[in-house]
Design a protein around this motif. Sequence first.
Motif, PDB file in Angstrom:
ATOM      1  N   LYS A 136       0.835  -1.196   0.000  1.00 34.87           N
ATOM      2  CA  LYS A 136       0.000   0.000   0.000  1.00 34.87           C
ATOM      3  C   LYS A 136       0.872   1.249   0.000  1.00 34.87           C
ATOM      4  N   LYS A 138       1.089   5.208   0.489  1.00 34.88           N
ATOM      5  CA  LYS A 138       0.326   6.254   1.173  1.00 34.88           C
ATOM      6  C   LYS A 138       0.549   7.627   0.550  1.00 34.88           C
ATOM      7  N   ARG A 139       1.824   7.944   0.258  1.00 31.58           N
ATOM      8  CA  ARG A 139       2.130   9.267  -0.301  1.00 31.58           C
ATOM      9  C   ARG A 139       3.262   9.164  -1.307  1.00 31.58           C
ATOM     10  N   SER A 237      -1.443  11.977  -2.070  1.00 31.77           N
ATOM     11  CA  SER A 237      -1.685  11.125  -0.907  1.00 31.77           C
ATOM     12  C   SER A 237      -2.925  10.278  -1.159  1.00 31.77           C
ATOM     13  N   GLU A 239      -4.248   8.137   1.501  1.00 35.10           N
ATOM     14  CA  GLU A 239      -4.598   7.575   2.794  1.00 35.10           C
ATOM     15  C   GLU A 239      -6.108   7.604   3.005  1.00 35.10           C
ATOM     16  N   GLU A 240      -6.601   6.556   3.689  1.00 29.41           N
ATOM     17  CA  GLU A 240      -8.016   6.429   4.028  1.00 29.41           C
ATOM     18  C   GLU A 240      -8.921   6.522   2.791  1.00 29.41           C
ATOM     19  N   GLY A 272       5.085   4.106   2.022  1.00 29.51           N
ATOM     20  CA  GLY A 272       4.055   3.083   2.053  1.00 29.51           C
ATOM     21  C   GLY A 272       4.395   1.962   3.001  1.00 29.51           C
TER      22      GLY A 272
END
Length: 336
Positions: A136, A138-139, A237, A239-240, A272
């Motif tokens: 995964k 994230k940014r 980004s 995230e979520e 990540g």
Amino acid sequence: MKKIGVVGLGTVGGGFYDLAIDRKEFQISKVLNRSQSKYHLHNVPTSKIASSVEELIDDVDIVIETVGGTDFAYELIMESLEKGKDVVTANKALIASKGVEILKFAKERGRKVLFSASVGGGMPALRNVRYHSFGKIKRVYGILNATSNFVLFKMSRGMSMEKAIEIAQQEGYAEQDPTDDIMGMDAARKISIICGMITGKLPQIEKMPIKPINLGADELAYAKRLESVIKPMVYLSLEEKKMKIFVGPLAIPSYSRIAEIDGTENCLVIEGESGTNFISGVGAGKNPTAFAVLADVFSIINEETYRFEFNGYVSDKLNEPPFGEFKSLKIFRPSI
């Protein structure tokens, strides 16, 4: 032995031709360029000059597209795929705008389209993103445009943007028309492609928060008081399950590794599940970009490559991250 066709003998195409003409692993079979003078410049023998696009495509296994623009390049790539050829391109404008259609068409025909040279030149940006995307991400953020990086550096030392652009052109950092660089469009296309690599969906450029580098004296002075430097950043980004994206100048601490990136060098930070990865490399120029094209050719020849897949476009409104702000200057503290 694979036969290669090169369409376009400009900076990238001419650089690739000079780099690859004597390789033993494949054969440059046909070359096509609008200007006849380029054939003389690169000593292209008459036997390798194609009389038409159709002749070139029919005679080769892999088509190299380096003409730029979108209309002709799109038609060339789609015709090549239709006739069962693999394609390598450095055309970020085309991939960012029509990558979904092109990659779906390639998949339907069992062909490959590689475009490593479209992002980061000699810096292996897309390969690194691809490997990290097995976990995964994230940014992703960094510097992907040398022209604006050079101009901002000069502006931070009191030079006007107009004078900085003039010097950048003289030193080979800027095109005759640097609008796409200064306005952030070049970098926006690159982060759009990176996003497509991670999510399968391309953000549409017209929906992205993009800020040009025309900062005022107050913002430049404030960054100096913060002991920061201003860099032309791309930021993404994920995230979520909420995507935030931004292209434009950011003030970052002078101790950051990103702050050290100057000239034609680019950099990218990938954060990540696998940790934080920092890569840098020469992001512009004939040889770095030509080497990136050559790497994609070898990937196809050696069957070491994978098929890129873009499934669609980002339909949601694209919001920028909650950066700190002083007037129009946005402030960001990277993790590295």
